[in-house]
Design a protein around this motif. Structure first.
Motif, PDB file in Angstrom:
ATOM      1  N   ILE A 136      -2.651  -0.619  12.819  1.00  0.00           N
ATOM      2  CA  ILE A 136      -1.448  -0.869  12.016  1.00  0.00           C
ATOM      3  C   ILE A 136      -0.347  -1.378  12.944  1.00  0.00           C
ATOM      4  O   ILE A 136       0.069  -0.682  13.870  1.00  0.00           O
ATOM      5  CB  ILE A 136      -0.993   0.412  11.299  1.00  0.00           C
ATOM      6  N   ALA A 137       0.118  -2.603  12.689  1.00  0.00           N
ATOM      7  CA  ALA A 137       1.167  -3.192  13.516  1.00  0.00           C
ATOM      8  C   ALA A 137       2.556  -2.828  13.017  1.00  0.00           C
ATOM      9  O   ALA A 137       3.520  -2.848  13.790  1.00  0.00           O
ATOM     10  CB  ALA A 137       1.016  -4.711  13.562  1.00  0.00           C
ATOM     11  N   ASP A 138       2.663  -2.514  11.731  1.00  0.00           N
ATOM     12  CA  ASP A 138       3.954  -2.085  11.194  1.00  0.00           C
ATOM     13  C   ASP A 138       3.728  -1.361   9.872  1.00  0.00           C
ATOM     14  O   ASP A 138       2.757  -1.645   9.159  1.00  0.00           O
ATOM     15  CB  ASP A 138       4.887  -3.282  10.973  1.00  0.00           C
ATOM     16  N   ALA A 139       4.611  -0.435   9.594  1.00  0.00           N
ATOM     17  CA  ALA A 139       4.587   0.295   8.316  1.00  0.00           C
ATOM     18  C   ALA A 139       6.026   0.429   7.843  1.00  0.00           C
ATOM     19  O   ALA A 139       6.871   0.946   8.573  1.00  0.00           O
ATOM     20  CB  ALA A 139       3.946   1.666   8.493  1.00  0.00           C
ATOM     21  N   ASP A 140       6.292  -0.052   6.656  1.00  0.00           N
ATOM     22  CA  ASP A 140       7.646  -0.015   6.099  1.00  0.00           C
ATOM     23  C   ASP A 140       7.617   0.885   4.868  1.00  0.00           C
ATOM     24  O   ASP A 140       7.126   0.488   3.803  1.00  0.00           O
ATOM     25  CB  ASP A 140       8.084  -1.440   5.732  1.00  0.00           C
ATOM     26  N   SER A 141       8.136   2.092   5.035  1.00  0.00           N
ATOM     27  CA  SER A 141       8.068   3.060   3.933  1.00  0.00           C
ATOM     28  C   SER A 141       8.987   2.674   2.780  1.00  0.00           C
ATOM     29  O   SER A 141       8.722   3.035   1.632  1.00  0.00           O
ATOM     30  CB  SER A 141       8.422   4.463   4.445  1.00  0.00           C
ATOM     31  N   SER A 142      10.077   1.939   3.042  1.00  0.00           N
ATOM     32  CA  SER A 142      10.988   1.557   1.953  1.00  0.00           C
ATOM     33  C   SER A 142      10.372   0.445   1.096  1.00  0.00           C
ATOM     34  O   SER A 142      10.488   0.456  -0.126  1.00  0.00           O
ATOM     35  CB  SER A 142      12.335   1.119   2.524  1.00  0.00           C
ATOM     36  N   ALA A 196       0.864  -1.183   0.000  1.00  0.00           N
ATOM     37  CA  ALA A 196       0.000   0.000   0.000  1.00  0.00           C
ATOM     38  C   ALA A 196       0.903   1.236   0.000  1.00  0.00           C
ATOM     39  O   ALA A 196       1.172   1.817   1.058  1.00  0.00           O
ATOM     40  CB  ALA A 196      -0.918  -0.004   1.224  1.00  0.00           C
ATOM     41  N   PRO A 197       1.415   1.631  -1.156  1.00  0.00           N
ATOM     42  CA  PRO A 197       2.481   2.642  -1.224  1.00  0.00           C
ATOM     43  C   PRO A 197       2.155   3.964  -0.546  1.00  0.00           C
ATOM     44  O   PRO A 197       2.991   4.514   0.183  1.00  0.00           O
ATOM     45  CB  PRO A 197       2.667   2.829  -2.743  1.00  0.00           C
ATOM     46  N   GLN A 198       0.952   4.476  -0.754  1.00  0.00           N
ATOM     47  CA  GLN A 198       0.636   5.791  -0.190  1.00  0.00           C
ATOM     48  C   GLN A 198       0.486   5.712   1.326  1.00  0.00           C
ATOM     49  O   GLN A 198       1.024   6.547   2.059  1.00  0.00           O
ATOM     50  CB  GLN A 198      -0.644   6.330  -0.833  1.00  0.00           C
ATOM     51  N   MET A 199      -0.245   4.742   1.805  1.00  0.00           N
ATOM     52  CA  MET A 199      -0.476   4.640   3.241  1.00  0.00           C
ATOM     53  C   MET A 199       0.791   4.255   3.995  1.00  0.00           C
ATOM     54  O   MET A 199       1.041   4.737   5.102  1.00  0.00           O
ATOM     55  CB  MET A 199      -1.601   3.637   3.514  1.00  0.00           C
ATOM     56  N   ALA A 200       1.605   3.401   3.406  1.00  0.00           N
ATOM     57  CA  ALA A 200       2.805   2.925   4.097  1.00  0.00           C
ATOM     58  C   ALA A 200       3.815   4.044   4.324  1.00  0.00           C
ATOM     59  O   ALA A 200       4.591   4.002   5.283  1.00  0.00           O
ATOM     60  CB  ALA A 200       3.457   1.790   3.308  1.00  0.00           C
ATOM     61  N   THR A 201       3.819   5.034   3.456  1.00  0.00           N
ATOM     62  CA  THR A 201       4.800   6.113   3.589  1.00  0.00           C
ATOM     63  C   THR A 201       4.337   7.214   4.529  1.00  0.00           C
ATOM     64  O   THR A 201       5.137   8.085   4.892  1.00  0.00           O
ATOM     65  CB  THR A 201       5.122   6.727   2.218  1.00  0.00           C
ATOM     66  N   THR A 235       4.948  -1.227   2.562  1.00  0.00           N
ATOM     67  CA  THR A 235       4.034  -2.241   3.068  1.00  0.00           C
ATOM     68  C   THR A 235       3.449  -1.856   4.422  1.00  0.00           C
ATOM     69  O   THR A 235       4.082  -1.154   5.212  1.00  0.00           O
ATOM     70  CB  THR A 235       4.747  -3.599   3.220  1.00  0.00           C
ATOM     71  N   LEU A 236       2.255  -2.333   4.666  1.00  0.00           N
ATOM     72  CA  LEU A 236       1.607  -2.256   5.963  1.00  0.00           C
ATOM     73  C   LEU A 236       1.425  -3.670   6.476  1.00  0.00           C
ATOM     74  O   LEU A 236       1.075  -4.573   5.712  1.00  0.00           O
ATOM     75  CB  LEU A 236       0.230  -1.593   5.862  1.00  0.00           C
ATOM     76  N   THR A 237       1.643  -3.851   7.780  1.00  0.00           N
ATOM     77  CA  THR A 237       1.386  -5.143   8.403  1.00  0.00           C
ATOM     78  C   THR A 237       0.250  -4.992   9.403  1.00  0.00           C
ATOM     79  O   THR A 237       0.269  -4.084  10.244  1.00  0.00           O
ATOM     80  CB  THR A 237       2.642  -5.673   9.123  1.00  0.00           C
TER      81      THR A 237
END
Length: 254
Positions: free
Chosen positions: A57-63, A27-32, A66-68
């Motif tokens: 949201i348990a994790d967000a990886d902007s690189s 989810a590129p927009q939300m993850a960043t 991804t959202l976990t």
């Protein structure tokens, strides 16, 4: 705060305990833009469940963009969500709500049950501060969390109702001793409401600021339907979806 609606691609969707699922979304927009304490509002993909489901949201990886999400199958909506497969797309809105305010040099995170999930991204965001986590669950079968926190926190304290992992009992029973011996200057908590009320009361007694993350059923997730309001200590009401889910404990607990 920016929020988006996008079709998120399911990268993985796995069972991590009998009733717990881990969902990783591209989810590129939300993850960043997502920060600790926020949630997404997700369409489960079945016409019989028209309302979206709010999931923290348990994790967000902007690189990796991804959202976990770690969720518990607790009703028809999450049961339907659990059928979604890798490679499918899920309609998501987010990130929504107010995030945790990061402050304090020695924070304590207190979580119970599935309420531990949003504390994972919080613990990651608080690094390199020496945070400690007090977590509680019903049994060892549900306690998948220590392995997820051990590399990002200084110390973990675990309780289970049946004593099959950690100390037997509920997590708040350990809290007075931890607060009297520790040098905590900030408490964050998420979990069952009675647990958070007890944490808020102890935080007040020990004069430590505390933030709570409330969970509530909601329809729109954007402040229009008023289905998720909660009472405030000043006599007013607050919309959990937009003014929360994170509040200072003194705003919502006496």
């Amino acid at each position: 705060m920016a929020k988006y609606q996008e079709g998120a691609l399911i990268l993985s969707h796995e069972m991590i305990a009998p009733a717990l699922r881990k969902l990783v979304l591209y989810a590129p927009q939300m993850a960043t833009t997502a920060t600790a304490g926020q949630f997404i509002h997700l369409a489960v993909g079945d016409d019989s469940h028209l309302l979206r489901r709010p999931l923290s949201i348990a994790d967000a990886d902007s690189s990796r963009k991804t959202l976990t999400i770690i969720y518990k199958i607790a009703g028809k909506g999450t049961k339907q969500l659990a059928t979604r497969q890798k490679g499918e797309s899920i309609d998501c809105m987010g990130p929504l709500g107010q995030a945790f305010t990061l402050q304090g040099e020695h924070p304590l995170l207190v979580g119970g049950g599935i309420g531990i999930a949003p504390l994972l991204l919080l613990a990651k965001s608080l690094c390199p501060r020496p945070s400690e986590v007090l977590m509680g669950g019903r049994s060892a079968e549900d306690m998948i969390w220590p392995a997820l926190f051990e590399s990002i926190c200084e110390k973990l304290h675990v309780t289970t109702d049946d004593g099959t992992a950690g100390v037997k009992g509920v997590n708040v029973e350990l809290l007075p001793d931890l607060l009297s011996k520790g040098k905590f200057d900030m408490i964050y908590t998420c979990g069952p409401k009675p647990m958070m009320a007890a944490v808020a009361q102890l935080a007040k007694e020990f004069h430590i600021p505390c933030q709570v993350s409330l969970e509530e059923y909601m329809a729109c997730g954007i402040g229009a339907c008023l289905s998720c309001t909660c009472a405030k200590t000043n006599g007013g009401r607050a919309k959990i979806c937009t003014e929360g889910p994170v509040f200072w404990s003194t705003e919502v607990f006496d």
